[in-house]
Design a protein around this motif. Structure first.
Motif, PDB file in Angstrom:
ATOM      1  N   THR A 242       2.402 -12.858 -31.843  1.00 48.48           N
ATOM      2  CA  THR A 242       2.115 -12.182 -32.838  1.00 48.48           C
ATOM      3  C   THR A 242       2.269 -12.830 -34.138  1.00 48.48           C
ATOM      4  O   THR A 242       1.502 -12.949 -35.168  1.00 48.48           O
ATOM      5  CB  THR A 242       2.319 -10.768 -32.544  1.00 48.48           C
TER       6      THR A 242
ATOM      7  N   ASP B 108      -1.183 -16.317 -38.001  1.00 56.17           N
ATOM      8  CA  ASP B 108      -1.041 -16.447 -39.288  1.00 56.17           C
ATOM      9  C   ASP B 108      -2.124 -16.154 -39.886  1.00 56.17           C
ATOM     10  O   ASP B 108      -3.339 -16.322 -39.469  1.00 56.17           O
ATOM     11  CB  ASP B 108      -0.033 -17.242 -39.858  1.00 56.17           C
ATOM     12  N   GLU B 109      -2.188 -16.216 -41.463  1.00 49.90           N
ATOM     13  CA  GLU B 109      -3.572 -16.141 -42.190  1.00 49.90           C
ATOM     14  C   GLU B 109      -4.347 -17.400 -42.002  1.00 49.90           C
ATOM     15  O   GLU B 109      -5.503 -17.435 -42.033  1.00 49.90           O
ATOM     16  CB  GLU B 109      -3.054 -16.051 -43.793  1.00 49.90           C
ATOM     17  N   VAL B 110      -3.637 -18.638 -41.980  1.00 49.29           N
ATOM     18  CA  VAL B 110      -4.444 -19.787 -41.548  1.00 49.29           C
ATOM     19  C   VAL B 110      -5.183 -19.724 -40.226  1.00 49.29           C
ATOM     20  O   VAL B 110      -6.441 -20.340 -40.216  1.00 49.29           O
ATOM     21  CB  VAL B 110      -3.498 -21.057 -41.666  1.00 49.29           C
TER      22      VAL B 110
ATOM     23  N   GLN C 277      -6.087 -17.147 -38.697  1.00 50.89           N
ATOM     24  CA  GLN C 277      -7.154 -16.214 -38.973  1.00 50.89           C
ATOM     25  C   GLN C 277      -8.307 -16.564 -39.579  1.00 50.89           C
ATOM     26  O   GLN C 277      -9.691 -16.415 -39.262  1.00 50.89           O
ATOM     27  CB  GLN C 277      -6.577 -15.042 -39.594  1.00 50.89           C
ATOM     28  N   ARG C 278      -8.187 -17.433 -40.686  1.00 51.66           N
ATOM     29  CA  ARG C 278      -9.362 -18.073 -41.208  1.00 51.66           C
ATOM     30  C   ARG C 278      -9.931 -19.133 -40.342  1.00 51.66           C
ATOM     31  O   ARG C 278     -11.319 -18.922 -40.411  1.00 51.66           O
ATOM     32  CB  ARG C 278      -8.935 -18.920 -42.552  1.00 51.66           C
TER      33      ARG C 278
ATOM     34  N   ASP D 100     -12.169 -16.867 -38.300  1.00 48.99           N
ATOM     35  CA  ASP D 100     -13.438 -16.156 -38.941  1.00 48.99           C
ATOM     36  C   ASP D 100     -14.386 -17.091 -39.093  1.00 48.99           C
ATOM     37  O   ASP D 100     -15.585 -16.702 -39.062  1.00 48.99           O
ATOM     38  CB  ASP D 100     -12.719 -15.653 -40.259  1.00 48.99           C
TER      39      ASP D 100
ATOM     40  N   GLY E 284      -5.627 -11.864 -32.138  1.00 53.96           N
ATOM     41  CA  GLY E 284      -6.541 -12.015 -33.295  1.00 53.96           C
ATOM     42  C   GLY E 284      -8.058 -12.059 -32.764  1.00 53.96           C
ATOM     43  O   GLY E 284      -8.176 -12.508 -31.633  1.00 53.96           O
TER      44      GLY E 284
ATOM     45  N   ASN F 189     -12.350 -12.497 -34.622  1.00 53.46           N
ATOM     46  CA  ASN F 189     -13.323 -12.394 -35.685  1.00 53.46           C
ATOM     47  C   ASN F 189     -14.223 -11.065 -35.616  1.00 53.46           C
ATOM     48  O   ASN F 189     -14.298 -10.427 -34.657  1.00 53.46           O
ATOM     49  CB  ASN F 189     -14.094 -13.811 -36.054  1.00 53.46           C
TER      50      ASN F 189
END
Length: 280
Positions: free
Chosen positions: A116, A120-122, A124-125, A128, A146, A148
């Motif tokens: 978990t 991280d944000e990277v 997740q991008r 997405d 995670g 999208n």
């Protein structure tokens, strides 16, 4: 010596033997950055045998045996202490294990929290940006860490379950929505679970996943007895009939990836195929 001693086997890390690697790692370390180590009166740079032994909390004789390349049945605890003392990277720790005991280090016994944190944000991008194709990130036991927006819209039940495999095997809706459920989904998925269980026999989340699926599905128990092994589902063509598509049949190509920085995460993208490509 054999490949564990590293004297005559090139293995995975070039021609460097275990003694050569350990000496190099010692010499690059700056004693001044290790609290408690004496720095005055040193004749050279780097750490001594005694420094590493002291930092690892072991005897100088025991560490010396390792650096001489002796095969002495070193424990994971000992190797992890040496790895921490020398401030090895993950790849270097891997090399230490392979050279010393002939196998890579095991993953953490309970990987969920670490997995978990690695979402991280990277990452997740990246997930997405797979839209309009659904993409999910799962840990070693297929817990969803995670996903999208298309994944949420296509598979709301799986997102609520928060585990890809549990939804597939224990949700009645999955059998209706995943076409050719037994052959195209259940069999390869159980082969993947068996493969990961074999690689990580002490992993408790994987053990629980196996137990819950076999307890909850008679079909899964029958397939499990075939003892099939599948390492991944990359490239597989499968078909769906989901409420999101108003009952229209959709063909998808499964793309499986692992981030190079993580041993615990897998990314799965379901890339929608055109009817022409699916028929070819």
């Amino acid at each position: 010596m054999d490949s564990r001693g590293g004297q005559g086997d090139i293995g995975d890390f070039g021609e460097e033997s275990l003694p050569e690697l350990l000496r190099s790692w010692r010499r690059r370390a700056d004693p001044r950055t290790f609290p408690g180590l004496p720095v005055h009166g040193r004749r050279g740079k780097g750490l001594t045998h005694g420094d590493v032994a002291r930092l690892a909390g072991v005897s100088a004789r025991w560490y010396g045996a390792l650096e001489q390349g002796r095969d002495a049945g070193y424990s994971a605890d000992f190797l992890d202490r040496v790895s921490a003392a020398l401030r090895l990277s993950r790849a270097e720790r891997h090399a230490l294990y392979v050279r010393a005991v002939g196998r890579p280090p095991a993953l953490a016994a309970v990987p969920e929290a670490d997995a978990t944190a690695e979402m991280d944000e990277v990452l997740q991008r990246l997930v997405d940006r797979q839209a309009p194709d659904p993409a999910v990130v799962t840990d070693l036991a297929w817990n969803m860490v995670g996903y999208n927006e298309p994944a949420r819209l296509w598979f709301p039940g799986a997102v609520r379950e928060a585990n890809q495999m549990r939804w597939t095997f224990l949700s009645p809706e999955a059998r209706e929505q995943l076409l050719d459920w037994e052959e195209d989904w259940a069999r390869p998925y159980l082969g993947q679970i068996r493969y990961e269980r074999g690689n990580h026999p002490d992993n408790e989340p994987l053990r629980r996943l196996e137990r819950d699926i076999l307890a909850g599905s008679t079909t899964a128990r029958t397939i499990w007895d075939r003892r099939e092994l599948v390492d991944h589902g990359d490239g597989a063509l499968r078909r769906l009939r989901l409420p999101y598509h108003q009952g229209r049949e959709v063909a998808v190509r499964t793309i499986s990836l692992r981030p190079a920085r993580s041993d615990r995460l897998r990314i799965t993208v379901l890339m929608e195929e055109s009817p022409e490509a699916a028929a070819s």
